[in-house]
Every structure is written in C-alpha cells, then in structure tokens.
Motif scaffolding. Structure first.
Motif, PDB file in Angstrom:
ATOM      1  N   SER A  49      49.889  -0.626  -5.200  1.00  0.00           N
ATOM      2  CA  SER A  49      49.347  -1.485  -4.150  1.00  0.00           C
ATOM      3  C   SER A  49      50.445  -2.243  -3.401  1.00  0.00           C
ATOM      4  O   SER A  49      50.229  -2.719  -2.280  1.00  0.00           O
ATOM      5  N   PHE A  50      51.611  -2.376  -4.026  1.00  0.00           N
ATOM      6  CA  PHE A  50      52.747  -3.101  -3.438  1.00  0.00           C
ATOM      7  C   PHE A  50      52.311  -4.468  -2.913  1.00  0.00           C
ATOM      8  O   PHE A  50      52.691  -4.887  -1.822  1.00  0.00           O
ATOM      9  N   SER A  51      51.514  -5.142  -3.714  1.00  0.00           N
ATOM     10  CA  SER A  51      50.957  -6.431  -3.307  1.00  0.00           C
ATOM     11  C   SER A  51      51.730  -7.622  -3.856  1.00  0.00           C
ATOM     12  O   SER A  51      51.423  -8.773  -3.538  1.00  0.00           O
ATOM     13  N   ASN A  52      52.746  -7.367  -4.678  1.00  0.00           N
ATOM     14  CA  ASN A  52      53.543  -8.438  -5.259  1.00  0.00           C
ATOM     15  C   ASN A  52      54.287  -9.181  -4.140  1.00  0.00           C
ATOM     16  O   ASN A  52      55.036  -8.563  -3.378  1.00  0.00           O
ATOM     17  N   PRO A  53      54.119 -10.491  -4.006  1.00  0.00           N
ATOM     18  CA  PRO A  53      54.767 -11.232  -2.914  1.00  0.00           C
ATOM     19  C   PRO A  53      56.290 -11.213  -2.963  1.00  0.00           C
ATOM     20  O   PRO A  53      56.947 -11.445  -1.947  1.00  0.00           O
ATOM     21  N   GLN A  54      56.862 -10.897  -4.122  1.00  0.00           N
ATOM     22  CA  GLN A  54      58.322 -10.841  -4.234  1.00  0.00           C
ATOM     23  C   GLN A  54      58.919  -9.646  -3.491  1.00  0.00           C
ATOM     24  O   GLN A  54      60.134  -9.590  -3.258  1.00  0.00           O
TER      25      GLN A  54
ATOM     26  N   ASP B  35      44.721   0.782  -6.688  1.00  0.00           N
ATOM     27  CA  ASP B  35      44.710  -0.024  -7.911  1.00  0.00           C
ATOM     28  C   ASP B  35      44.342   0.787  -9.149  1.00  0.00           C
ATOM     29  O   ASP B  35      44.426   0.281 -10.270  1.00  0.00           O
ATOM     30  N   ASP B  36      43.946   2.036  -8.960  1.00  0.00           N
ATOM     31  CA  ASP B  36      43.618   2.914 -10.083  1.00  0.00           C
ATOM     32  C   ASP B  36      44.786   2.937 -11.061  1.00  0.00           C
ATOM     33  O   ASP B  36      45.942   3.086 -10.658  1.00  0.00           O
ATOM     34  N   VAL B  37      44.501   2.809 -12.348  1.00  0.00           N
ATOM     35  CA  VAL B  37      45.557   2.701 -13.354  1.00  0.00           C
ATOM     36  C   VAL B  37      46.442   3.940 -13.387  1.00  0.00           C
ATOM     37  O   VAL B  37      47.616   3.874 -13.792  1.00  0.00           O
ATOM     38  N   ARG B  38      45.946   5.082 -12.923  1.00  0.00           N
ATOM     39  CA  ARG B  38      46.763   6.294 -12.891  1.00  0.00           C
ATOM     40  C   ARG B  38      47.866   6.203 -11.847  1.00  0.00           C
ATOM     41  O   ARG B  38      48.878   6.908 -11.933  1.00  0.00           O
TER      42      ARG B  38
END
Length: 303
Positions: A180-185, A215-218
């Motif tokens: 998802s590349f959602s990490n704000p860092q 977001d699927d764990v795979r």
C-alpha cells in the motif's frame, strides 16, 4: 566513506532512468520487460550445470554445482510483480551457487497484469511443495529480493498457518513488506531513493492485486503474523522507500522471538547487495553467503 564504485553505480542507475520509469502511473511494464532474461545461455554458467523445467505455470532454471552439498536455494527474483528475472539476478544466482555449493532454482513465476496475486501465490506454493518433495524442507533456503521477498515472506506465513514443513531459513534482500506504501515515512525517503518512486511501484502492485486490494497479506506481509518463522536474514537499505516497512517487520520478528539478523546498507539503494560492480554490494553479498554457509553447517551438525 563510499567507494568510487558506489558513485558509479548511482550514475548508471540515473543514466538508465529507473527512477523515471518507476515514477510513471500506470507503470510501463512492457518497457521494463525489455530487461527480462528468461532463458540464459548454459555456457554462461560453466562450470555449473543448468537445466530448465516447469512446475504449474512457473519456469524453473536449475543451476547445480558439480559437487553439490545437497541443499537448495529457492531464488525468487524481484521486478515489482510485472517483470524479471533480469541480468543482475542471473549474476547473483551464479555467485550464490559458486560461494555456497548449493543447487539453485531461479523461480520465473507468472507476472501481472496478466496474472493476479492469487494465481502467482498458487504457483509459489506449488514450487515450494515440489522443492520439499525433492530435497526435504530442512534443506531448502528461501532467497528473494524486492517483490520476490514479498512472495517468500507470504509463502512462509501460509506454511505456518497451515502447519506445513518450514524451510531451513529465509534470506530477504530489500523485501517489499507493504504494497500500500501508506507509511508516512516514505515521503522523505522518496527524495533520496535513486531507484524507486511510490507512484510507479504502487501502480505495479495494484496491477498484481486487482480485485484483492493492495492490503491483501499476500502482497503486504506486514499485515500478517511472523510467529514461528524460521531463522531470517534481512538485507535492507537506508535510501530505499521500502525501508520503513522492513523496520516494522524486524520489530514484529523480534516480538515473535524469531532468530533474525539484519544487515543495513547505510546510504545504499534498493537491492544493493545484488547490484553488480559496487564494492559495498560485494561485501554485503559475501556476508549473505557466509550466513547461508553457517546455516547449512549448523543444520548438518544436527543430523
């Protein structure tokens, strides 16, 4: 102080326009596939032996030393799920075999967008099952870079969940842990990452996810469990947008009491240990192969 070969490598990365290609949304996967090498020349692997065969819809290339130690490296290459393996993967494969005396299978799995993560994961499961059938789980070491590291981490989570035989160890090179590349860092790192950009990589992950979602764990193993994992080596890079999520996974591995070792490349780019020419890459690669040899020696002592 960085080596001259470090700066030369960054220059080549810039010259090839990788950052530009990984900034496109949608990503131009057909252009990236021009780097694909699916059937290398057997002569390029001498003195090792090479053969190709298929499991499910996956092409496997076996590279085998004349005197093998009986262990198997299951090498799953990266390529954002849309291309690969590339020339640097084959160079790494030959060096892995030479330095460890293991047999190696290069896993050329089906790619997106023609195939989704469910189908790709089914292929990875089938390849691992065949590896266990032919070598035994205790003699299989999983090695993967980038998206290949994603696939092998998610495979291990499924094995634990289903109480199936686990590999001897995992060796993960800049694995993508959150599609998802959602990490704000990530925002600050994108400015210094010489290779990857969020827009293009996220586009590729969405092509692979399709209706399952990123977001699927795979695709995002960070969302799964790391309990009961085998011993794990992570090679991570500071100047890499995938680095913050790898830090989260290291924390999860430690909390799960998994034996984990981390090799951090200060100021290094994505997948730096398998980039050719760079002095720092060669040093990291030797640390990786030393880890594999020690793991094999430990397993052999217990037999």
């Amino acid at each position: 102080m960085k080596s001259i070969t470090y700066y030369l490598t960054l220059f080549v990365i810039k010259l090839k326009g990788l950052k530009r290609e990984f900034s496109k949304d949608p990503i131009d996967f057909n252009k990236l596939r021009k780097e694909d090498v699916h059937r290398p020349k057997p002569a390029s692997f001498r003195p090792h032996f090479m053969r190709q065969f298929s499991v499910a819809e996956t092409l496997l290339t076996e590279v085998k030393p004349a005197a093998t130690n009986g262990f198997l490296l299951l090498f799953c290459p990266g390529g954002a799920f849309v291309y690969g393996p590339a020339r640097h993967h084959w160079h790494a494969a030959k060096q892995l075999v030479s330095q460890t005396q293991c047999t190696l299978w290069m896993v050329d799995y089906p790619k997106a967008p023609e195939n989704n993560i469910a189908f790709i994961s089914e292929n990875i499961d089938a390849v691992y099952a065949y590896a266990v059938e032919t070598h035994g789980a205790g003699k299989v070491i999983l090695v993967g870079d980038s998206a290949g590291g994603t696939l092998l981490t998610a495979l291990t989570q499924r094995l634990v969940q289903k109480s199936k035989a686990l590999p001897l160890a995992l060796v993960l090179i800049s694995p993508v842990m959150d599609a998802s590349f959602s990490n704000p860092q990530l925002d600050a790192l994108e400015k210094v990452d010489p290779m990857l950009s969020k827009a293009g990589v996220l586009s590729a992950k969405r092509m692979c996810a399709q209706h399952y979602g990123v977001d699927d764990v795979r695709l995002s193993p960070v969302n799964g469990s790391f309990s009961n994992f085998p011993r794990t080596l992570l090679l991570v890079a500071e100047n890499d947008i995938t680095y913050p999520d790898q830090q989260l996974v290291v924390q999860q591995l430690c909390e799960a009491a998994v034996e984990v070792k981390v090799i951090k490349g200060e100021g290094m780019p994505h997948i730096w240990p398998i980039l050719p020419v760079m002095q720092e890459a060669r040093a990291a690669f030797q640390e990786m192969t030393s880890y594999i040899r020690r793991t094999i020696a430990g397993a052999s002592d217990k037999v």
